[in-house]
Design an enzyme around this catalytic site. Sequence first.
Site, mmCIF file in Angstrom:
data_model
loop_
_atom_site.group_PDB
_atom_site.id
_atom_site.type_symbol
_atom_site.label_atom_id
_atom_site.label_comp_id
_atom_site.label_asym_id
_atom_site.label_seq_id
_atom_site.Cartn_x
_atom_site.Cartn_y
_atom_site.Cartn_z
ATOM 1 N N HIS A 196 0.876 -1.166 0.000
ATOM 2 C CA HIS A 196 0.000 0.000 0.000
ATOM 3 C C HIS A 196 0.918 1.221 0.000
ATOM 4 O O HIS A 196 1.932 1.230 0.709
ATOM 5 C CB HIS A 196 -0.897 0.029 1.245
ATOM 6 C CG HIS A 196 -1.772 -1.166 1.370
ATOM 7 N ND1 HIS A 196 -2.003 -1.786 2.592
ATOM 8 C CD2 HIS A 196 -2.460 -1.871 0.451
ATOM 9 C CE1 HIS A 196 -2.828 -2.821 2.399
ATOM 10 N NE2 HIS A 196 -3.108 -2.885 1.119
ATOM 11 N N GLU B 89 -3.223 -3.643 -5.024
ATOM 12 C CA GLU B 89 -4.637 -3.668 -5.426
ATOM 13 C C GLU B 89 -5.211 -2.251 -5.440
ATOM 14 O O GLU B 89 -6.053 -1.911 -4.609
ATOM 15 C CB GLU B 89 -5.479 -4.592 -4.509
ATOM 16 C CG GLU B 89 -4.776 -5.146 -3.279
ATOM 17 C CD GLU B 89 -4.611 -4.122 -2.162
ATOM 18 O OE1 GLU B 89 -5.006 -2.968 -2.322
ATOM 19 O OE2 GLU B 89 -4.054 -4.500 -1.121
#
Length: 215
Positions: A130, A168
């Site tokens: 992230h 993602e």
Amino acid sequence: MIAPSSKPLASTAGSVPDHPQRPAKPAGEVYRRFDPQLGAWVSLRTLDICGDLERFSRWQNTPRVMAFWEEGGSLEQHRQYLEKLAADPHTLTLIGCFDDQPFAYFEAYWAKEDRIAPFYDVGDYDRGIHMLVGEQAHRGPHKVASWMQALTHYLFEDEPRTQRVVAEPRADNDKMISYMQSQGYHCVKEFDFPHKRAALMMQSREDFFEGRLLD
């Protein structure tokens, strides 16, 4: 910018037979190299809650970051957020620096213990990321190329058995997807988390090191 996919699964590292025992988390600087394209040192160090809390909170409360991370809040809320991650063996929190000046926050996680695991053929040592660039002065494709290469390089060097790094981003985050593709990641597919439609981005160890001259 890629925000956490969701709350992590309950800690399973070392307690479930098919999950590897995860090593103790490092402390301090974990990566440093000189980027000749920027003429600057890029480095990664572990986040220090006492020293980095105010900076982290300021970054999270900027409108640009809040739009993706949705983690705006008080210092105390952010302290609790970071303390939870510090106690979680599947996530490592990192600060990215250019010439030792902090500019970004990263979370590196073991994908097999994360909620991304059911959405692809996860490997035992796959890592996920992230990413949050907090300082406006360090945005832009030339800076992304430097820190994304450094972050990916660190994760492959940290564990020789790591064969893939995944991320993602939101499926409609065209800018981040384009940045990642420019650095060798490819989009495997789109899929649905409870809170977002995501793109599964992936880079293999072989693809990363092919043709690269890195120390």
